[in-house]
Design a protein around this motif. Structure first.
Motif, PDB file in Angstrom:
ATOM      1  N   ASN A 190       0.720  -1.081   0.058  1.00  7.61           N
ATOM      2  CA  ASN A 190       0.078   0.087  -0.006  1.00  7.61           C
ATOM      3  C   ASN A 190       0.754   1.351   0.192  1.00  7.61           C
ATOM      4  O   ASN A 190       0.330   2.064  -0.604  1.00  7.61           O
ATOM      5  CB  ASN A 190      -0.856  -0.117   1.135  1.00  7.61           C
ATOM      6  N   PRO A 224       3.170   2.600  -4.346  1.00 11.29           N
ATOM      7  CA  PRO A 224       2.173   2.501  -5.501  1.00 11.29           C
ATOM      8  C   PRO A 224       2.972   2.001  -6.612  1.00 11.29           C
ATOM      9  O   PRO A 224       2.572   1.120  -7.328  1.00 11.29           O
ATOM     10  CB  PRO A 224       1.719   4.043  -5.623  1.00 11.29           C
ATOM     11  N   GLN A 274       2.970  -1.645  -6.467  1.00 14.20           N
ATOM     12  CA  GLN A 274       1.747  -2.230  -6.478  1.00 14.20           C
ATOM     13  C   GLN A 274       1.465  -2.152  -7.985  1.00 14.20           C
ATOM     14  O   GLN A 274       0.826  -3.194  -8.515  1.00 14.20           O
ATOM     15  CB  GLN A 274       0.748  -1.171  -5.907  1.00 14.20           C
TER      16      GLN A 274
END
Lengths: 260, 260
Positions: free
Chosen positions: A233, A236, A239
């Motif tokens: 989280n 980014p 992710q």
């Protein structure tokens, strides 16, 4: 052969040593940084120079192993000697040399080198191109004195190889580093991952990577993937990388299923 | 120890063989697919069963090496025997077993297995967790009979390790396959890349990946990166992956520079 090495980086260092060990004579080592030239020249019994004007014409081959965007300028300067010259770049066409001399070729080692690690040169794939058949034959003969894996590769093919090498080497190394960061943020040591990294590379030495894909994405384990994204989280970019690479794995898998 | 193996996949296969070779006795192998159970049971001199009801209580340890989402259901069924049970999953908390019995632990091998390749189990990191100190000590003793790399790892740490393993193994293997595809579209063979892939993994066995990053992104060679993206024009997903991973490399590099 009498060989002059232009450059003192990783490729120059390993290739000069391989030539020397195979019985060739390294005449000179050129680098803009005289200290670097000295260091490499010392190891291979050559003279060190830091000016292109000081390069001797008494040589059989110039091996240009420098940054891609400096190749043309150096080739122009060396062309006056009218000796065979090759570059070692995966991303540079032969034409970059041919612009200055027909007596040119490419001698591209498809391997990653670092100064601190010795590489067994006999297993390094050498990708050769020659301005004509005679040059190619001459380069092949030279190549086999230092490697068992010699390929004739056109400039167009070499561009593809270079792109493939980014996916096969540069990007995996970045992902190793990402894995290290993920562990470090949780006070765990990269050491734990080293056997896994090595085995992953060993597996595809005999098998094809598409046949040995493992992990949550290939199992379409959406729960684990969601949990992993949650853990990323605060990063980014990681992710996005996780999502995109998982999509790629799922896409390959679906295509395999669709094709039988 | 008398060990019962639940599952007949890659982890079960390699772990059962390692236990057997270390002198333990494999009592039974369970799989929903009786043929798979038979095959593995045959190799380790055990009985094959395909019903949880047929599992014998005369054992010291149940090793549950099956799909993550089936672990709870099997653990519930095995709990009646009141014997020590471990799962081998990187992504499953110990609590999943503790819900059914306090006599539980985790025995997670941080390695990638494929049925056709033998793995030297002595170098496989084994990540252990126990419901209490006594169980952990017992699992450690067992672990050292098959591996030299034994770690005590909490459920929270194991989740991190599992995520890191995706970056260190699953994603690099996908990129190997991508490299293979890039070559195949141009009638070139994956064989050429194998030495590069192996050396990339060997490099980080002694060095840290951040120190040995190579390629156009770390050199900020925008010309080569633009040319590579152009070559990937007909595969937008690969373009996105190329862009994102290059961004990651550049970002790491800038952070290193900023920190001196």
């Amino acid at each position: 052969m009498r060989i002059t090495i232009i450059g003192s980086g990783n490729v120059s260092t390993h290739m000069a040593a391989a030539f020397k060990n195979a019985g060739h004579r390294i005449v000179q080592v050129y680098s803009r940084d005289l200290q670097k030239a000295w260091l490499l020249a010392y190891h291979v019994g050559a003279e060190a120079v830091d000016h292109l004007d000081h390069i001797l014409p008494d040589t059989d081959l110039f091996v240009i192993a420098i940054k891609d965007d400096a190749i043309a300028q150096v080739a122009r300067a060396l062309a006056v000697h009218n000796k065979l010259m090759v570059h070692t770049s995966g991303a540079t066409d032969l034409d970059t040399l041919i612009a200055f001399t027909a007596n040119a070729g490419v001698f591209y080692p498809l391997q990653t080198f670092s100064k601190v690690r010795e590489v067994s040169f006999r297993s390094v794939p050498l990708c050769l191109e020659g301005g004509n058949d005679e040059i190619l034959a001459q380069l092949k003969e030279l190549a086999y004195t230092i490697s068992n894996n010699v390929y004739a590769v056109s400039s167009a093919q070499r561009r593809v190889l270079h792109l493939a090498a980014v996916f096969a080497c540069n990007f995996p190394n970045y992902l190793y580093n990402t894995a290290r960061q993920v562990l470090a943020r949780n006070q765990m040591d990269f050491e734990m991952l080293r056997p896994l990294i090595l085995e992953t590379a060993l597996k595809v030495q005999e098998q094809m990577p598409g046949e040995v894909q493992t992990g949550p994405a290939v199992r379409n384990d959406t729960g684990t993937m969601a949990a992993h994204l949650q853990m990323l989280n605060d990063t980014p970019l990681l992710q996005d990388i996780y999502t995109l690479l998982s999509q790629g794995i799922i896409k390959n898998n679906n295509e395999i299923s669709a094709n039988g």
